[in-house]
Design a protein around this motif. Sequence first.
Motif, PDB file in Angstrom:
ATOM      1  N   VAL A  23     103.075  10.124 -55.021  1.00 56.95           N
ATOM      2  CA  VAL A  23     101.867   9.211 -55.135  1.00 56.95           C
ATOM      3  C   VAL A  23     100.876   9.762 -54.205  1.00 56.95           C
ATOM      4  N   VAL A  24     101.045  10.041 -53.004  1.00 57.61           N
ATOM      5  CA  VAL A  24      99.867  10.520 -51.970  1.00 57.61           C
ATOM      6  C   VAL A  24      99.368  11.745 -52.633  1.00 57.61           C
ATOM      7  N   MET A  25     100.170  12.815 -52.940  1.00 58.15           N
ATOM      8  CA  MET A  25      99.750  14.055 -53.417  1.00 58.15           C
ATOM      9  C   MET A  25      98.782  13.987 -54.754  1.00 58.15           C
ATOM     10  N   ALA A  26      99.400  13.158 -55.720  1.00 62.91           N
ATOM     11  CA  ALA A  26      98.787  12.960 -56.982  1.00 62.91           C
ATOM     12  C   ALA A  26      97.230  12.153 -56.910  1.00 62.91           C
ATOM     13  N   ALA A  27      97.341  11.121 -55.968  1.00 61.15           N
ATOM     14  CA  ALA A  27      95.994  10.664 -55.641  1.00 61.15           C
ATOM     15  C   ALA A  27      94.975  11.653 -54.640  1.00 61.15           C
ATOM     16  N   SER A  28      95.628  12.376 -54.041  1.00 65.44           N
ATOM     17  CA  SER A  28      94.852  13.431 -53.199  1.00 65.44           C
ATOM     18  C   SER A  28      94.204  14.240 -54.357  1.00 65.44           C
ATOM     19  N   GLY A  29      95.068  14.711 -55.152  1.00 68.30           N
ATOM     20  CA  GLY A  29      94.460  15.600 -56.213  1.00 68.30           C
ATOM     21  C   GLY A  29      93.298  15.110 -56.888  1.00 68.30           C
ATOM     22  N   LEU A  30      93.431  13.802 -57.187  1.00 70.19           N
ATOM     23  CA  LEU A  30      92.428  13.182 -58.208  1.00 70.19           C
ATOM     24  C   LEU A  30      91.137  12.883 -57.533  1.00 70.19           C
ATOM     25  N   VAL A  31      91.182  12.404 -56.392  1.00 72.15           N
ATOM     26  CA  VAL A  31      90.067  12.257 -55.371  1.00 72.15           C
ATOM     27  C   VAL A  31      89.354  13.680 -55.176  1.00 72.15           C
ATOM     28  N   ASN A  32      89.945  14.719 -54.780  1.00 73.08           N
ATOM     29  CA  ASN A  32      89.407  15.826 -54.377  1.00 73.08           C
ATOM     30  C   ASN A  32      88.640  16.546 -55.484  1.00 73.08           C
ATOM     31  N   TYR A  33      89.342  16.370 -56.780  1.00 68.36           N
ATOM     32  CA  TYR A  33      88.867  16.983 -58.022  1.00 68.36           C
ATOM     33  C   TYR A  33      87.388  16.241 -58.241  1.00 68.36           C
ATOM     34  N   ALA A  34      87.305  15.020 -58.119  1.00 66.31           N
ATOM     35  CA  ALA A  34      85.865  14.166 -58.480  1.00 66.31           C
ATOM     36  C   ALA A  34      84.979  14.609 -57.415  1.00 66.31           C
TER      37      ALA A  34
END
Length: 324
Positions: free
Chosen positions: A114-125
């Motif tokens: 969950v943490v890594m998936a959320a991190s990826g989405l935030v960093n992409y934006a």
Amino acid sequence: MQITVRAAALSVVSNTTLVVAKLAAGLAMGSVSVMSEAVHSGLDLAAALIALFSVRRSSQPPDEEHRYGHGKIENLSALVEALLIFVAVGWIVAEALRELLGGAEVASLGVGFVVMAASGLVNYAVSEHLFRVGRRADSLALQADALHLRTDVYTSASVALGLVVIHFTGASVLDPIIALGVAALILKAAWDLILKSLGPLLDVRLPVQEEKVLREIVESFRDEYVEFHKLRTRKAGPERHIDLHLVVHPDRSLADAHDLADRIEQAVEERWDRTSLLIHMEPCQARDCAGCGNPCRTPPGDRRAGIPERERRGPDREAAGGPN
């Protein structure tokens, strides 16, 4: 507040949040790959702080000590960011090898995913926003920060995928292997960033395509001068510095030549913001006549070092009724 400063501040806020989340998840799980991502985000935070400082500083006008402005601070900050990445790679590799040889177990895989998936989405934006603003403002510091975050997107995705594989296979050995893969991706990004930041620090010329456009702009005034040479270009952060020698007709007045230089400078500045163009005017000489094709009142055979005929006639020729 400038758009570049706002973008850098956004990166600081997002990276601070991600560092805390990843570090907490990595410690709870005992996962070196997740903790390596926390370190990576920590360096992203440091890079974001450096970028915030550099875009603030580089936007300031020239002062008594920095006559050419402060643009190179962005190149310097990008280089520092790249060196920070190398430090992170060393730590990640050391931790991954320690776990690979020690055979540590990974727990709480769901939290990590969950943490890594959320991190990826935030960093992409955030990285998309930084890339967009960085390109628009020609800010290497913001583009470097965006590159850090984009690397985080890829590494977060790989770590999340690895955690899923570990969950279904139980092969915890994949965790340090994934961490080593993360290190390789980060290392590549750091090397690219070093190459991009060193050029302006060493006063490398502008890209060939930009110089081509510059020549086209100058040549659009071709009927008002003889030729130009000694073109030199360089870049400092978002600022371009250009100088050239422009050969004009010897009969042209200083005021006319100055007006021509002003119009060329304006045309160049309309093409690129934050551009400094210095034009050195030269009078043409006899050797320039062959390729000139412009009307000139000074006869080629009577031309000396580009000095207009009226300045060489002297009182004797005036009294003799020389040509006007």
